[in-house]
Design a protein around this motif. Structure first.
Motif, PDB file in Angstrom:
ATOM      1  N   GLU A  82       0.833  -1.207   0.000  1.00 59.50           N
ATOM      2  CA  GLU A  82       0.000   0.000   0.000  1.00 59.50           C
ATOM      3  C   GLU A  82       0.871   1.262   0.000  1.00 59.50           C
ATOM      4  OE1 GLU A  82      -1.850   3.447   1.771  1.00 59.50           O
ATOM      5  OE2 GLU A  82      -0.533   2.127   2.932  1.00 59.50           O
ATOM      6  N   THR A  83       1.954   1.241   0.778  1.00 59.55           N
ATOM      7  CA  THR A  83       2.851   2.401   0.838  1.00 59.55           C
ATOM      8  C   THR A  83       3.520   2.644  -0.508  1.00 59.55           C
ATOM      9  OG1 THR A  83       3.284   1.997   3.186  1.00 59.55           O
ATOM     10  CG2 THR A  83       4.865   3.371   1.998  1.00 59.55           C
ATOM     11  N   LEU A  84       4.017   1.576  -1.132  1.00 63.76           N
ATOM     12  CA  LEU A  84       4.688   1.712  -2.427  1.00 63.76           C
ATOM     13  C   LEU A  84       3.722   2.179  -3.514  1.00 63.76           C
ATOM     14  CD1 LEU A  84       6.938  -1.493  -2.323  1.00 63.76           C
ATOM     15  CD2 LEU A  84       7.725   0.871  -2.225  1.00 63.76           C
ATOM     16  N   PHE A  85       2.518   1.609  -3.493  1.00 61.52           N
ATOM     17  CA  PHE A  85       1.542   1.966  -4.523  1.00 61.52           C
ATOM     18  C   PHE A  85       1.084   3.421  -4.344  1.00 61.52           C
ATOM     19  CE2 PHE A  85      -2.587   1.947  -6.680  1.00 61.52           C
ATOM     20  CZ  PHE A  85      -2.251   1.314  -7.867  1.00 61.52           C
ATOM     21  N   ARG A  86       0.934   3.846  -3.086  1.00 62.93           N
ATOM     22  CA  ARG A  86       0.512   5.217  -2.808  1.00 62.93           C
ATOM     23  C   ARG A  86       1.563   6.232  -3.254  1.00 62.93           C
ATOM     24  NH1 ARG A  86       1.296   7.276   2.045  1.00 62.93           N
ATOM     25  NH2 ARG A  86       1.248   5.207   3.005  1.00 62.93           N
ATOM     26  N   THR A  87       2.829   5.822  -3.290  1.00 60.57           N
ATOM     27  CA  THR A  87       3.907   6.715  -3.739  1.00 60.57           C
ATOM     28  C   THR A  87       4.184   6.545  -5.233  1.00 60.57           C
ATOM     29  OG1 THR A  87       5.503   5.051  -2.969  1.00 60.57           O
ATOM     30  CG2 THR A  87       5.016   6.867  -1.490  1.00 60.57           C
ATOM     31  N   ASN A  88       3.187   5.957  -5.954  1.00 59.37           N
ATOM     32  CA  ASN A  88       3.223   5.846  -7.421  1.00 59.37           C
ATOM     33  C   ASN A  88       4.303   4.903  -7.946  1.00 59.37           C
ATOM     34  OD1 ASN A  88       1.069   7.719  -7.774  1.00 59.37           O
ATOM     35  ND2 ASN A  88       2.523   9.419  -7.456  1.00 59.37           N
ATOM     36  N   VAL A  89       4.690   3.918  -7.161  1.00 65.11           N
ATOM     37  CA  VAL A  89       5.599   2.885  -7.645  1.00 65.11           C
ATOM     38  C   VAL A  89       4.797   1.892  -8.468  1.00 65.11           C
ATOM     39  CG1 VAL A  89       7.191   1.039  -6.979  1.00 65.11           C
ATOM     40  CG2 VAL A  89       7.118   3.167  -5.658  1.00 65.11           C
ATOM     41  N   ASP A  90       5.313   1.496  -9.626  1.00 66.30           N
ATOM     42  CA  ASP A  90       4.631   0.527 -10.488  1.00 66.30           C
ATOM     43  C   ASP A  90       4.413  -0.791  -9.742  1.00 66.30           C
ATOM     44  OD1 ASP A  90       3.861  -0.423 -13.307  1.00 66.30           O
ATOM     45  OD2 ASP A  90       5.415  -1.855 -12.706  1.00 66.30           O
ATOM     46  N   ILE A  91       3.273  -1.455 -10.031  1.00 70.32           N
ATOM     47  CA  ILE A  91       2.933  -2.689  -9.308  1.00 70.32           C
ATOM     48  C   ILE A  91       4.028  -3.739  -9.456  1.00 70.32           C
ATOM     49  CG2 ILE A  91       1.356  -4.656  -9.248  1.00 70.32           C
ATOM     50  CD1 ILE A  91      -0.921  -2.834  -9.837  1.00 70.32           C
ATOM     51  N   ALA A  92       4.487  -3.966 -10.679  1.00 70.63           N
ATOM     52  CA  ALA A  92       5.518  -4.982 -10.908  1.00 70.63           C
ATOM     53  C   ALA A  92       6.795  -4.646 -10.141  1.00 70.63           C
ATOM     54  CB  ALA A  92       5.812  -5.104 -12.402  1.00 70.63           C
ATOM     55  N   GLU A  93       7.162  -3.368 -10.145  1.00 69.23           N
ATOM     56  CA  GLU A  93       8.369  -2.961  -9.416  1.00 69.23           C
ATOM     57  C   GLU A  93       8.166  -3.118  -7.908  1.00 69.23           C
ATOM     58  OE1 GLU A  93      11.340   0.924  -8.907  1.00 69.23           O
ATOM     59  OE2 GLU A  93       9.623   1.002 -10.291  1.00 69.23           O
ATOM     60  N   ALA A  94       6.968  -2.792  -7.433  1.00 75.48           N
ATOM     61  CA  ALA A  94       6.671  -2.952  -6.004  1.00 75.48           C
ATOM     62  C   ALA A  94       6.775  -4.416  -5.595  1.00 75.48           C
ATOM     63  CB  ALA A  94       5.277  -2.415  -5.699  1.00 75.48           C
TER      64      ALA A  94
END
Length: 411
Positions: A82-94
């Motif tokens: 959730e933190t990574l996605f909220r900071t606009n990190v791509d799903i695959a990269e997250a």
């Protein structure tokens, strides 16, 4: 790209092992070599894979057979995603980042497969669906809704809160059960020690007198002889009982009846019911807040409630809702849901605040479970002490009775 498990040694000659992503084993070895790691064995891994080899040439990794992803690890993963996605990190990269940092091999391999499928164009929920041992129907349903609505970050935040609450409840239950299990183990150990080591020696002493012993003394000596010389009978009986019980639980009627018994057990039965109903209310609230229709939310909640008797009631309620009726009425008619829960659901249906009422009901029952666990724990301690003390007292009495009449026994 696939995941490869490797065994190798580094530049200092130290043996190491781990997992690396590569297109094939040759490229995996090349990547390791660039890191001054020299592979002795490289093999492709799949999540849940525990057997390698062909024909009779295979090995079973016992560690992987029993490996699981705990609720703690799932909560941590959800929070970080959730933190990574909220900071606009791509799903695959997250998924790549989280896969690299987790210590759980089962979760790491699953995240590698999910990441690869996402890169190939699959949705996150579809990729997760291939790993039911990690992500249950509730988790996948919420992720799917989040993707369709474009609010995946908000849905992941709700999932994080949900898993944290489930984790907290499990920890409380585990803590509450730890003490009685420990005391039960100690009690059984003390009793066995008396029967195996103490009573046989006392028997030898009394046998030398050649007199008739009191009934209580003979009773305990008989039990001791049975445990010492016929130990295999209770051992086989326990194994057979466990096997038969597990087979019975695998039948539809057996598992249903056992769930019915759990709800009927004095003292702990109401606690089982409250835990299941709280889980139902929280699950339904979380799903509906995320935009899942009530009928679909009931289907998912039915699968996570953990009791087939209550799940049957939810199925009947779902059928009623599909016919255009309300949810509270069939729950009330079943007699399985407490009046408080039924009334709060009814109020939620009338006011249009169903999600909030369900959440408040869940919090209410969680608080009740906490208080009951505290009361039960404080009650069990004196019970164990009285029971164990009483038994030891009986054994002492069985020893003392013939000693008090030792003069008549000698004659």
């Amino acid at each position: 790209m696939a995941a490869f498990e490797y065994k190798a040694f580094d530049a200092k000659g130290k043996t190491i092992k781990g997992i690396i992503d590569a297109d094939n084993p040759k490229m995996a070895r090349a990547q390791l070599k660039r890191q001054n790691i020299f592979a002795t064995e490289v093999k492709e891994q799949k999540s849940g894979q525990v057997v390698q080899g062909k024909g009779l040439n295979f090995e079973i990794d016992i560690g992987k057979v029993f490996q699981r992803v705990s609720i703690n690890e799932l909560t941590e993963f959800t929070s970080q995603l959730e933190t990574l996605f909220r900071t606009n990190v791509d799903i695959a990269e997250a998924l790549q980042i989280l896969g690299e940092q987790t210590d759980n091999e089962m979760l790491r391999l699953a995240l590698v497969e999910i990441r690869d499928e996402v890169r190939q164009g699959k949705s996150l929920s579809s990729a997760m669906r291939a790993h039911p041992k990690i992500f249950n129907d509730l988790y996948i349903s919420l992720v799917e809704v989040g993707q369709e609505s474009g609010n995946l970050d908000q849905v992941l935040a709700r999932l994080r809160d949900y898993t944290q609450k489930v984790q907290a409840i499990r920890q409380k239950l585990t803590s509450a059960l730890a003490y009685p299990i420990l005391m039960g183990g100690i009690s059984i150990s003390v009793v066995l020690a008396l029967f195996i080591f103490v009573i046989p020696r006392i028997k030898e002493t009394f046998d030398s007198f050649g007199a008739t012993l009191p009934l209580l003394t003979r009773f305990f000596i008989g039990i001791s002889d049975f445990i010492v010389y016929r130990w295999y009978i209770p051992f086989v009986a326990v194994i057979a009982a466990i096997y038969g019980f597990r087979q019975w639980l695998q039948t539809k009627a057996g598992s249903y009846q056992f769930d019915r018994i759990k709800l009927s057990i004095p003292i702990v039965g109401p606690m089982f019911r409250m835990v299941s109903i709280s889980r139902f209310a929280r699950t339904l609230s979380t799903l509906m807040k995320s935009g899942v229709p009530m009928t679909s939310a009931l289907e998912t909640a039915k699968g996570v409630i953990g009791n087939k008797v209550l799940a049957e009631v939810i199925q009947q309620a779902q059928d009623s809702v599909l016919k255009g009726k309300n949810l509270a009425e069939p729950l009330s008619q079943s007699g399985e849901f407490p009046p408080l829960m039924v009334r709060m659901i009814g109020i939620g249906e009338r006011t249009g605040e169903m999600e909030q009422m369900l959440l408040e009901a869940s919090e209410t029952y969680d608080q009740r479970v906490d208080s009951k666990i505290s009361a039960l724990t404080s009650l069990l301690e004196p019970i164990f002490i009285v029971v164990l003390g009483g038994f030891v007292g009986l054994v002492a009495l069985a020893i003392l009775l013939p000693m008090l009449n030792i003069s008549s026994i000698i004659k």
